[in-house]
Motif scaffolding. Structure first.
Motif, mmCIF file in Angstrom:
data_model
loop_
_atom_site.group_PDB
_atom_site.id
_atom_site.type_symbol
_atom_site.label_atom_id
_atom_site.label_comp_id
_atom_site.label_asym_id
_atom_site.label_seq_id
_atom_site.Cartn_x
_atom_site.Cartn_y
_atom_site.Cartn_z
ATOM 1 N N TYR A 70 46.400 106.490 64.247
ATOM 2 C CA TYR A 70 45.728 106.303 62.949
ATOM 3 C C TYR A 70 46.382 107.182 61.885
ATOM 4 O O TYR A 70 46.651 106.726 60.774
ATOM 5 C CB TYR A 70 44.246 106.648 63.091
ATOM 6 C CG TYR A 70 43.420 106.351 61.874
ATOM 7 C CD1 TYR A 70 42.697 105.168 61.770
ATOM 8 C CD2 TYR A 70 43.337 107.256 60.811
ATOM 9 C CE1 TYR A 70 41.929 104.893 60.646
ATOM 10 C CE2 TYR A 70 42.581 106.981 59.687
ATOM 11 C CZ TYR A 70 41.868 105.795 59.615
ATOM 12 O OH TYR A 70 41.125 105.534 58.505
ATOM 13 N N ALA A 82 49.779 105.794 60.917
ATOM 14 C CA ALA A 82 49.656 104.580 60.114
ATOM 15 C C ALA A 82 49.183 104.900 58.697
ATOM 16 O O ALA A 82 49.686 104.327 57.721
ATOM 17 C CB ALA A 82 48.686 103.611 60.790
ATOM 18 N N LEU A 142 47.494 96.022 57.845
ATOM 19 C CA LEU A 142 47.438 97.436 58.242
ATOM 20 C C LEU A 142 46.331 98.161 57.479
ATOM 21 O O LEU A 142 45.548 98.927 58.063
ATOM 22 C CB LEU A 142 48.783 98.104 57.977
ATOM 23 C CG LEU A 142 48.887 99.585 58.362
ATOM 24 C CD1 LEU A 142 48.795 99.738 59.872
ATOM 25 C CD2 LEU A 142 50.172 100.203 57.847
ATOM 26 N N VAL A 151 47.208 98.288 65.719
ATOM 27 C CA VAL A 151 47.773 99.047 64.594
ATOM 28 C C VAL A 151 49.149 99.606 64.955
ATOM 29 O O VAL A 151 50.079 99.578 64.142
ATOM 30 C CB VAL A 151 46.815 100.185 64.185
ATOM 31 C CG1 VAL A 151 47.500 101.157 63.226
ATOM 32 C CG2 VAL A 151 45.561 99.624 63.540
ATOM 33 N N LYS A 152 49.289 100.091 66.187
ATOM 34 C CA LYS A 152 50.576 100.650 66.616
ATOM 35 C C LYS A 152 51.663 99.589 66.591
ATOM 36 O O LYS A 152 52.790 99.835 66.138
ATOM 37 C CB LYS A 152 50.437 101.244 68.021
ATOM 38 C CG LYS A 152 51.692 101.931 68.516
ATOM 39 C CD LYS A 152 51.460 102.570 69.878
ATOM 40 C CE LYS A 152 52.724 103.297 70.345
ATOM 41 N NZ LYS A 152 52.508 103.940 71.670
ATOM 42 N N LEU A 175 52.386 98.749 62.976
ATOM 43 C CA LEU A 175 53.109 99.854 62.344
ATOM 44 C C LEU A 175 54.586 99.819 62.711
ATOM 45 O O LEU A 175 55.459 100.004 61.853
ATOM 46 C CB LEU A 175 52.487 101.186 62.765
ATOM 47 C CG LEU A 175 53.165 102.459 62.254
ATOM 48 C CD1 LEU A 175 53.148 102.506 60.734
ATOM 49 C CD2 LEU A 175 52.484 103.697 62.833
#
Length: 441
Positions: A223, A226, A263, A281-282, A285
């Motif tokens: 987190y 990002a 994102l 998210v990873k 990203l």
């Protein structure tokens, strides 16, 4: 001093023993307190001491206090002052303070069923993820209250970071409820907590545990990475779908990128601490980082090509050939400095802006300097002694793209349109040249 030692070692030797096996002296004191309680007679510490100091007992003052302390540790009696339960340091002070013993009331401790004790032990193990150290009712109740205190403190450390992690606002109602559970009498946890156990377990499973795991594990690192990427690269992300060529770039970003929008939505999701959200998210990203790196590298490459093209045009001029080696090096130096500056840029907008400023300002200055030096070398005119020399006229350089070509149509769609537009351009260029200006191409 023995009174303090007994109370402070309540988790030691006394509790480790069978708490049901009382010494005879303890049984005598407890029986007196229970008898008074059944008869509605209030037992104060002062009256208790007076009874056991007289015949047929004749106990010493310190011995009586030690018996009371042991009964407190074993969970057999409770001491109250002005209606308030005395515990820990307050209990020791009350036992040793001779002036206030008349206000200290002794009552038999409330007896709890095995079911109540077992239920609280099971809840403690499940809710706090660790079995309680105490098996006796009073100690178990106190330990549960302390566990709630520690949990609130832990969650408050997270909660103060809600400005960085907006999803932590999910703790607001839970912290409000948990704070209400702190500071209760130990009896409350054994008798009243049971009605709240289902709601507490639901809060633990849906919010408390996921947030604690998030804040203490790799999900928080994802987190943070990002969020930092979104903050630093937001300006670049607007250019990801911009495929304009080096001659067309004017520094304006394109539309918002769908990947970047996804994102930002993921980071703003109030439930992002649950499930596989951070895995998504990873992945997102990583994709965006690659795209930004590629797009920035391509932008710098195109800008460097433009710089080399400008330098080639300048060095191909007849005026440049007429200069000295030192003058040529001085004119070439700004190009190398710009290339070094472009190589260090991390924002696409700054790459475009640096190139545009160089083309519009410094490049014109370099052209003017080259023309002046070449003119001076071709026509040297020494000044008359005592009189200043005539300064060379200043020539204005105009970038071609800044010229306004008059044309009544919005686009060119035929050969006639081409001829008409070129005629207007020719007229505009001739007008500038006749005024002594030079148009930079």
């Amino acid at each position: 001093e023995d009174v303090g030692k007994i109370l402070r070692h309540s988790v030691g030797s006394l509790i480790d023993e069978d708490v049901t096996q009382l010494e005879e002296s303890e049984q005598e004191v407890l029986a007196h307190i229970q008898s008074n309680h059944r008869g509605g007679v209030r037992t104060t510490l002062k009256t208790l001491i007076e009874r056991f100091e007289r015949k047929p007992y004749g106990w010493s003052y310190a011995a009586i206090l030690c018996q009371v302390a042991k009964l407190c540790v074993r969970g057999k009696v409770e001491l109250r002052s002005d209606g308030n339960l005395l515990e820990d340091s307050d209990l020791e002070s009350a036992l040793r303070n001779t002036h206030g013993q008349g206000n200290v009331v002794l009552d038999p401790q409330v007896e709890f069923t095995q079911s109540q004790v077992r239920s609280l032990k099971e809840f403690h193990s499940e809710f706090f993820d660790s079995p309680p150290q105490s098996g006796e009712a009073k100690a178990l109740g106190k330990e549960t209250g302390e566990a709630f205190d520690r949990l609130v403190q832990k969650l408050e450390v997270f909660y103060v970071q809600a400005d960085r992690y907006p999803f932590l606002n999910a703790l607001t109602p839970i912290l409000t409820d948990l704070r209400e559970l702190c500071g209760k009498p130990y009896t409350w946890y054994l008798t009243e907590l049971r009605s709240l156990e289902d709601d507490l377990m639901e809060a633990k499973e849906s919010v408390i545990t996921p947030i604690a795991n998030f804040m203490g594990g790799s999900q928080r690192e994802i987190y943070d990475a990002a969020r930092e990427f979104a903050r630093e690269q937001e300006a670049n992300l607007k250019y990801l779908d911009d495929e304009s060529g080096p001659g067309d770039r004017v520094g304006e970003p394109g539309q918002s990128d769908p990947g970047f929008d996804a994102l930002k939505l993921a980071l703003a999701d109030p439930s992002c601490y649950r499930g596989p959200r951070m895995k998504e998210v990873k992945t997102l990203l990583g994709t965006l980082e690659q795209r930004v790196s590629h797009r920035l590298g391509e932008e710098i490459r195109l800008a460097l090509q433009s710089v080399d093209a400008l330098r080639l045009r300048l060095s191909g001029m007849d005026e440049f050939a007429a200069l000295t080696e030192g003058q040529r090096e001085e004119l070439s130096r700004p190009f190398e400095e710009l290339k070094r500056e472009l190589d260090q840029q991390t924002l696409i907008a700054m790459v475009r802006d640096s190139l545009r400023r160089f083309e519009d300002k410094e490049y014109q200055s370099l052209l003017a300097r080259m023309a002046n030096w070449a003119s001076a070398a071709a026509n040297p005119k020494p000044a008359t002694p005592g009189q200043p020399g005539t300064p060379a006229p200043q020539i204005e350089y105009i970038p071609l793209r800044t010229l306004k070509i008059p044309y009544e149509k919005a686009w060119i769609s035929s050969e006639d349109d081409v001829e008409a537009y070129l005629a207007n351009m020719r007229a505009t260029l001739l007008n500038e040249v006749k005024q002594g200006k030079r148009v930079q191409v």
